[in-house]
Design an enzyme around this catalytic site. Structure first.
Site, PDB file in Angstrom:
ATOM      1  N   ASP A   1     -65.782  14.500  45.161  1.00 58.07           N
ATOM      2  CA  ASP A   1     -67.210  14.395  45.474  1.00 58.07           C
ATOM      3  C   ASP A   1     -68.022  15.373  44.624  1.00 58.07           C
ATOM      4  OD1 ASP A   1     -66.735  12.438  47.337  1.00 58.07           O
ATOM      5  OD2 ASP A   1     -66.638  13.816  49.030  1.00 58.07           O
TER       6      ASP A   1
ATOM      7  N   LEU B   1     -58.051  13.226  37.373  1.00 50.87           N
ATOM      8  CA  LEU B   1     -56.604  13.492  37.363  1.00 50.87           C
ATOM      9  C   LEU B   1     -56.264  14.804  38.050  1.00 50.87           C
ATOM     10  CD1 LEU B   1     -56.081  12.544  33.598  1.00 50.87           C
ATOM     11  CD2 LEU B   1     -55.651  11.082  35.584  1.00 50.87           C
TER      12      LEU B   1
HETATM   13  P1  ADP Z   1     -60.116  13.226  44.449  1.00 56.17           P
HETATM   14  O1  ADP Z   1     -60.533  14.532  45.056  1.00 56.17           O
HETATM   15  O2  ADP Z   1     -61.178  12.161  44.544  1.00 56.17           O
HETATM   16  O3  ADP Z   1     -58.759  12.736  44.861  1.00 56.17           O
HETATM   17  P2  ADP Z   1     -59.066  14.419  41.991  1.00 56.17           P
HETATM   18  O4  ADP Z   1     -57.934  14.985  42.775  1.00 56.17           O
HETATM   19  O5  ADP Z   1     -58.714  13.649  40.769  1.00 56.17           O
HETATM   20  O6  ADP Z   1     -60.027  13.477  42.850  1.00 56.17           O
HETATM   21  O7  ADP Z   1     -60.023  15.642  41.596  1.00 56.17           O
HETATM   22  C1  ADP Z   1     -61.319  15.439  41.067  1.00 56.17           C
HETATM   23  C2  ADP Z   1     -61.609  16.493  40.028  1.00 56.17           C
HETATM   24  O8  ADP Z   1     -61.521  17.791  40.629  1.00 56.17           O
HETATM   25  C3  ADP Z   1     -60.620  16.543  38.865  1.00 56.17           C
HETATM   26  O9  ADP Z   1     -60.990  15.614  37.862  1.00 56.17           O
HETATM   27  C4  ADP Z   1     -60.783  17.996  38.397  1.00 56.17           C
HETATM   28  O10 ADP Z   1     -61.933  18.125  37.615  1.00 56.17           O
HETATM   29  C5  ADP Z   1     -61.012  18.733  39.716  1.00 56.17           C
HETATM   30  N1  ADP Z   1     -59.752  19.281  40.295  1.00 56.17           N
HETATM   31  C6  ADP Z   1     -59.010  18.747  41.290  1.00 56.17           C
HETATM   32  N2  ADP Z   1     -57.949  19.520  41.586  1.00 56.17           N
HETATM   33  C7  ADP Z   1     -58.017  20.588  40.753  1.00 56.17           C
HETATM   34  C8  ADP Z   1     -57.217  21.776  40.546  1.00 56.17           C
HETATM   35  N3  ADP Z   1     -56.108  22.001  41.274  1.00 56.17           N
HETATM   36  N4  ADP Z   1     -57.606  22.656  39.602  1.00 56.17           N
HETATM   37  C9  ADP Z   1     -58.724  22.460  38.856  1.00 56.17           C
HETATM   38  N5  ADP Z   1     -59.517  21.365  39.003  1.00 56.17           N
HETATM   39  C10 ADP Z   1     -59.183  20.444  39.928  1.00 56.17           C
END
Ligand code: ADP
Length: 339
Positions: free
Chosen positions: A262, A231
């Site tokens: 990743d 999320l």
């Molecule tokens: P993807 O990069 O595959 O689109 P997400 O955006 O859901 O997946 O991000 C994957 C994980 O990275 C999240 O579950 C969280 O643990 C971490 N993450 C992503 N964005 C942030 C942020 N702005 N701050 C802190 N953790 C983050």
């Protein structure tokens, strides 16, 4: 609570089956329209591909990692192999394909951060089930096989079958999203979509807790053993037949979220191979991914284990040393050439 030192954790084996690309990035004032040429700014290359990104993240998080992937017999492939070997990744499962170039992503990024991307999968499209079977012997009960969807679906299915036969867990990051047979989902121990992928796979909206529960239920119903929906800054939502839990992320000053998913998957695989509970493995993965968003790029941003444990220090998790050891030496020389 116990946290393991780097040395002990080296026994956890992760076999990653997936893609490796070279990203070629040009910053431009505005994205060119068809037929238009724009004078670009800086150009840089970066190693990418979800398979290689997740392998690097897992290696830095403390796993003993084997990568099964295809690279062309070209200079981009040579540079990639050298870089992955320097990460301590076992590359005996990497094949070089004569006459087919290594995977490349051509990326234009404008001043507002909008991008336009064309990917030539090249050798990634040649990753064959037989190549996966050849390395099946590396997996033991308790190990983790980690795959994504940037390589042919038959190879992903073979990886799932091989892992299941070995008593290893199969973690599937269904990215980029595409339709999957239930036969594959039934072999998945942990499915890790982001929100958009969860919507596509489950066919229900996931805007709130209720939507997440619905999507989790649909994907469990289709056969996945557990579902972890990432999320972004919000962390992740976990659904199994026994429990549902939202696990908050770490509050960070985000600079570049490229590859956060990743890093999350690579770290999750390591914690699972170290016998962490699913909830603790997600906490470990949230911490790793949170650190990565404070840095540029995908592979360079993946944190080392000590950094992850430091972020978790206020809230330690339980990691256990697996009861078997497997640590083949890693070297670019091990990559098989397929003339
Ligand atoms: P993807 O990069 O595959 O689109 P997400 O955006 O859901 O997946 O991000 C994957 C994980 O990275 C999240 O579950 C969280 O643990 C971490 N993450 C992503 N964005 C942030 C942020 N702005 N701050 C802190 N953790 C983050």
């Amino acid at each position: 609570m116990l946290t393991r030192s780097d040395a002990a954790a080296r026994c956890a084996r992760i076999v990653v089956v997936g893609s490796s690309n070279t990203d070629m990035v040009v910053r431009v004032p505005s994205l060119p329209r068809p037929g238009e040429t724009v004078l670009g700014g800086t150009f840089f290359t970066a190693r990418g591909g979800k398979g290689a990104n997740q392998a690097v993240a897992a290696a830095r998080a403390g796993g003993a990692v084997t990568l099964i992937a295809c690279l062309g017999d070209d200079t981009l492939g040579d540079a990639t192999l050298a870089a992955l070997a320097a990460e301590g990744i076992d590359l005996r499962g990497v094949q070089r394909t004569a006459g087919t170039p290594s995977g490349v992503a051509l990326i234009l990024v404008d001043e507002r951060g909008e991008n336009s991307i064309a990917v030539a999968p090249g050798a990634n499209a040649l990753l064959a089930p037989e190549q996966v079977r050849l390395r099946a012997g590396l997996l033991s009960p308790g190990d983790v096989c980690l795959a994504q969807l940037e390589t042919p679906l038959e190879s992903v299915l073979t990886a799932a079958k091989v892992a299941s036969r070995a008593g290893a867990r199969f973690v599937l990051n269904p990215a980029p999203a595409r339709d999957m047979p239930d036969e594959l989902l039934a072999l998945v121990s942990v499915l890790t979509p982001n929100e958009a992928e969860a919507v596509r796979l489950a066919g229900v909206p996931v805007g709130d807790e209720h939507g997440l529960e619905n999507a989790g239920a649909v994907l469990l119903q289709r056969g996945a053993g557990a579902v972890v929906i990432t999320l972004g800054a919000g962390g992740a939502f976990v659904a199994t037949k026994e429990f549902r839990e939202s696990i908050p992320g770490f509050r960070m000053e985000a600079r570049d979220t490229t590859g956060a998913g990743d890093v999350f998957n690579g770290a999750l695989a390591v914690a699972l191979a170290e016998h962490a509970s699913l909830a603790d493995a997600v906490r470990f993965a949230n911490a790793a991914a949170a650190i990565s968003v404070t840095r540029d790029g995908a592979q360079p941003a993946a944190p080392r284990r000590a950094e992850i444990l430091q972020l978790l220090a206020g809230n330690p998790i339980r990691l256990e040393m697996p009861n078997h050891a497997a640590s083949p030496s890693s070297s670019a020389e091990h990559a098989e050439r397929d003339a």
